[in-house]
Design an enzyme around this catalytic site. Structure first.
Site, PDB file in Angstrom:
ATOM      1  N   ARG A  47       3.462 -14.496  11.460  1.00 36.23           N
ATOM      2  CA  ARG A  47       2.445 -15.556  11.514  1.00 36.23           C
ATOM      3  C   ARG A  47       2.709 -16.709  10.548  1.00 36.23           C
ATOM      4  O   ARG A  47       2.229 -17.810  10.758  1.00 36.23           O
ATOM      5  CB  ARG A  47       1.056 -14.961  11.284  1.00 36.23           C
ATOM      6  CG  ARG A  47       0.526 -14.315  12.561  1.00 36.23           C
ATOM      7  CD  ARG A  47      -0.840 -13.786  12.370  1.00 36.23           C
ATOM      8  NE  ARG A  47      -0.879 -12.903  11.210  1.00 36.23           N
ATOM      9  CZ  ARG A  47      -1.936 -12.253  10.805  1.00 36.23           C
ATOM     10  NH1 ARG A  47      -3.077 -12.392  11.422  1.00 36.23           N
ATOM     11  NH2 ARG A  47      -1.895 -11.455   9.763  1.00 36.23           N
ATOM     12  N   ASP A 184      14.284   6.608  11.788  1.00 34.54           N
ATOM     13  CA  ASP A 184      13.945   7.393  10.608  1.00 34.54           C
ATOM     14  C   ASP A 184      15.101   7.149   9.650  1.00 34.54           C
ATOM     15  O   ASP A 184      16.208   7.649   9.876  1.00 34.54           O
ATOM     16  CB  ASP A 184      13.844   8.882  10.959  1.00 34.54           C
ATOM     17  CG  ASP A 184      13.482   9.705   9.749  1.00 34.54           C
ATOM     18  OD1 ASP A 184      13.895   9.337   8.629  1.00 34.54           O
ATOM     19  OD2 ASP A 184      12.778  10.712   9.895  1.00 34.54           O
ATOM     20  N   HIS A 185      14.877   6.366   8.615  1.00 36.88           N
ATOM     21  CA  HIS A 185      16.031   5.927   7.830  1.00 36.88           C
ATOM     22  C   HIS A 185      16.738   7.080   7.125  1.00 36.88           C
ATOM     23  O   HIS A 185      17.893   6.967   6.759  1.00 36.88           O
ATOM     24  CB  HIS A 185      15.664   4.790   6.869  1.00 36.88           C
ATOM     25  CG  HIS A 185      14.968   5.222   5.625  1.00 36.88           C
ATOM     26  ND1 HIS A 185      13.634   5.510   5.564  1.00 36.88           N
ATOM     27  CD2 HIS A 185      15.432   5.416   4.361  1.00 36.88           C
ATOM     28  CE1 HIS A 185      13.310   5.845   4.330  1.00 36.88           C
ATOM     29  NE2 HIS A 185      14.381   5.803   3.572  1.00 36.88           N
ATOM     30  N   HIS A 247      10.952  12.320   7.720  1.00 41.54           N
ATOM     31  CA  HIS A 247      12.194  12.507   6.975  1.00 41.54           C
ATOM     32  C   HIS A 247      12.528  13.983   6.714  1.00 41.54           C
ATOM     33  O   HIS A 247      13.621  14.436   6.979  1.00 41.54           O
ATOM     34  CB  HIS A 247      12.126  11.790   5.619  1.00 41.54           C
ATOM     35  CG  HIS A 247      11.727  10.350   5.720  1.00 41.54           C
ATOM     36  ND1 HIS A 247      12.068   9.555   6.781  1.00 41.54           N
ATOM     37  CD2 HIS A 247      11.016   9.551   4.883  1.00 41.54           C
ATOM     38  CE1 HIS A 247      11.596   8.329   6.587  1.00 41.54           C
ATOM     39  NE2 HIS A 247      10.940   8.306   5.449  1.00 41.54           N
TER      40      HIS A 247
HETATM   41  C1  BG6 Z   1       9.546   5.725   3.309  1.00 42.83           C
HETATM   42  C2  BG6 Z   1       8.167   6.073   2.804  1.00 42.83           C
HETATM   43  O1  BG6 Z   1       9.684   6.091   4.646  1.00 42.83           O
HETATM   44  O2  BG6 Z   1      10.510   6.403   2.519  1.00 42.83           O
HETATM   45  C3  BG6 Z   1       8.037   5.707   1.350  1.00 42.83           C
HETATM   46  O3  BG6 Z   1       7.198   5.374   3.556  1.00 42.83           O
HETATM   47  C4  BG6 Z   1       9.145   6.322   0.528  1.00 42.83           C
HETATM   48  O4  BG6 Z   1       6.768   6.106   0.843  1.00 42.83           O
HETATM   49  C5  BG6 Z   1      10.506   6.049   1.162  1.00 42.83           C
HETATM   50  O5  BG6 Z   1       9.080   5.769  -0.766  1.00 42.83           O
HETATM   51  C6  BG6 Z   1      11.588   6.841   0.462  1.00 42.83           C
HETATM   52  O6  BG6 Z   1      12.842   6.439   0.920  1.00 42.83           O
HETATM   53  P1  BG6 Z   1      14.134   6.596   0.020  1.00 42.83           P
HETATM   54  O7  BG6 Z   1      15.247   6.150   0.912  1.00 42.83           O
HETATM   55  O8  BG6 Z   1      13.943   5.726  -1.175  1.00 42.83           O
HETATM   56  O9  BG6 Z   1      14.216   8.042  -0.351  1.00 42.83           O
END
Ligand code: BG6
Length: 510
Positions: A47, A184-185, A247
């Site tokens: 926005r 999902d990173h 995760h």
């Molecule tokens: C995210 C969560 O998906 O992952 C966060 O929403 C968290 O709360 C983060 O801090 C942690 O990711 P990483 O890669 O720093 O372990």
């Protein structure tokens, strides 16, 4: 490595933190490694009223802070020429024709040929309207020379099973499952992928990877930070939804899965889904036996006063949202029957560390315990996801000298020892996979729903039963002591890891 085809990536919610901190630095890293096609464009939308130029300046600044700190100006400049911006309200249907026109203009100029990725980095309540509006404009259509279309959905993917199902239904009305990439990173982390390689490219571990040799498995994702500026979101979600549903259960899926017949998206995801479907359901009346929740309270760390969760911004003063969760889970299948998986995550713990620990069964006959010379310890295999990424095997060795005194020693591998190893950021890998059409490291509908199905009864019990305790733990500690009580045998305990992979059990500065 394969280079991406031509594409336009549309980021919804482009003025947000994720774009600045993760997406743009990752896209720049891909660009720098020459992994992006000659012809690509990134179209940020949100926005805020920004021009292309102002948006470019903003992302260059972000890359320098959160990505390549030594980025060369000319590279940044040539990268940013591919970046565009459109002021756009994702909640207004009337804005979508504008988006369509802009896409088609960029496409004509750069000859992209219709390959579009839509990245939804907005508040989750906008996911349905964005999806539906893209459908109305025909921006979901593939084939007949119109290129491919993919949609990437950031978490949270639903709030519970019902809302996840609703979201899946909306998405699948407009897009095919093969077009949907639920990110999902953690699955993009190099070290999480390495669990697959470690298990299935070595002959020595897999024969031991089952109930006959494994006593229990621990999966930890500890964070040192608190909720920071995300109080409003976090207070509605909590640790179970924020970290475990996605995760941590995905890591369990990879640790516990059967070997797939092929290494492709369908075969790998078929196996992880079977793990999720095999979680032994936790009955509401058993919640406390299997799950412990906690919330950090005020404390002082190294002389600095740290606020408790309830004093964080946008968090309710009487919040019962958990910032720590520990679970004992069972996977009821042939490989894992009877082996507990202890899963733990929390904010404001002593250090940031994520790891998997395989605790092996003790030797069946203890030769070296005569005269109480030493304890019989379990062998442990520690797979360190972050930081000090690596693998550590702990086993007993004879101390030199008289008698047979056994001491635990470490055999370790640290990624840092591979001096030429570049560990890509999770988003780099995942974005490139999406451009290449490889969804192996993305979550499928059935996986997301199975994970919610497992956690829903716990969430329901917490919501409905006020008698289920939430324990306070001072910020900077390892969570409530009650988490220890999840172990059947009180001689067992969680591993309390250090920042450095191989210095556990010794004094370490956290
Ligand atoms: C995210 C969560 O998906 O992952 C966060 O929403 C968290 O709360 C983060 O801090 C942690 O990711 P990483 O890669 O720093 O372990």
């Amino acid at each position: 490595m394969e280079r991406s085809p031509n594409f336009i990536l549309v980021i919804f919610g482009a003025s947000g933190d994720l774009t600045k901190r993760k997406l743009m630095p990752a896209l720049y890293a891909l660009y720098k490694q020459n992994l992006l096609s000659e012809r690509f464009a990134i179209l940020g939308t949100s926005r805020s009223a920004l021009s292309d130029e102002a948006f470019r300046e903003r992302i260059i600044e972000g890359i320098k802070i959160y990505g390549d700190k030594n980025a060369e100006e000319h590279m940044l400049h040539s990268f940013s020429k591919n970046v565009y911006y459109l002021p756009f309200d994702a909640a207004k249907n009337l804005d979508y024709p504008k988006l369509k026109a802009r896409l088609s203009k960029i496409d004509d100029e750069l000859k992209i040929e219709g390959n579009y990725i839509y990245y939804l980095s907005t508040s989750p309540n906008l996911f349905p309207i964005i999806t539906e509006s893209l459908g109305i404009e025909g921006l979901n259509k593939e084939g007949n020379g119109s290129g491919w279309k993919r949609i990437v959905i950031e978490k949270p993917f639903g709030h519970d099973l019902e809302s996840a199902k609703e979201l899946n239904e909306t998405l699948l009305k407009i897009f095919e499952e093969s077009q949907v990439y639920r990110i999902d990173h953690y699955l993009g982390k190099e070290t999480v992928q390495n669990i697959l390689a470690f298990r299935f490219s070595n002959g020595i571990f897999e024969p031991l990877w089952n109930r006959n040799y494994v006593h229990h498995v621990e999966v930890t994702a500890a964070e040192q930070i608190g909720v920071e500026e995300r109080g409003e979101y976090y207070d509605q979600y909590g640790a179970l939804r924020d970290m475990v549903q996605n995760h941590l259960l995905n890591i369990v899926g990879i640790v516990a899965m059967e070997p797939p017949s092929f290494f492709d998206a369908t075969a790998v995801r078929n196996e992880t889904v079977k793990v999720f479907q095999s979680f032994r359901p936790i009955k509401p009346e058993e919640t406390e036996k299997y799950v412990v929740r906690g919330q950090y309270t005020d404390s002082t760390i190294h002389g600095e006063k740290i606020s408790g969760y309830r004093n964080e911004r946008n968090v309710s003063q009487d919040s019962r949202t958990e910032t720590f969760a520990a679970l004992k889970s069972y996977i009821d299948n042939w490989r894992w029957g009877g082996v507990p998986f202890y899963i733990r995550t929390g904010k404001r713990l002593p250090t940031r560390v994520s790891e998997v620990v395989i605790h092996f069964k003790k030797t069946p006959h203890h030769l070296f315990t005569q005269n109480n010379l030493c304890d019989v310890r379990r062998n442990q295999l520690i797979i360190r996801i972050q930081p000090d990424e690596g693998i550590l095997l702990k086993f007993g060795m004879k101390m030199p000298g008289a008698g047979f005194e056994i001491k635990d020693v470490n055999m370790d591998f640290h990624y840092s020892e591979l001096s030429d190893a570049y560990i890509p950021e999770a988003y780099e890998r995942l974005l490139l996979d999406c451009m290449l059409g490889d969804a192996t490291l993305y979550a499928r509908t059935d996986a997301v729903e199975s994970c919610w199905r497992y956690l829903d009864p716990i969430l329901k019990a917490w919501k409905e039963r006020q008698d289920i305790k939430i324990y306070g733990y001072p910020a900077g500690t390892w969570g409530p002591k009650e988490a220890h009580e999840l172990f059947d045998n009180r001689d067992e305990d969680w591993r309390y890891p250090c920042k450095n992979l191989s210095t556990d059990g010794e004094y370490c500065e956290l």
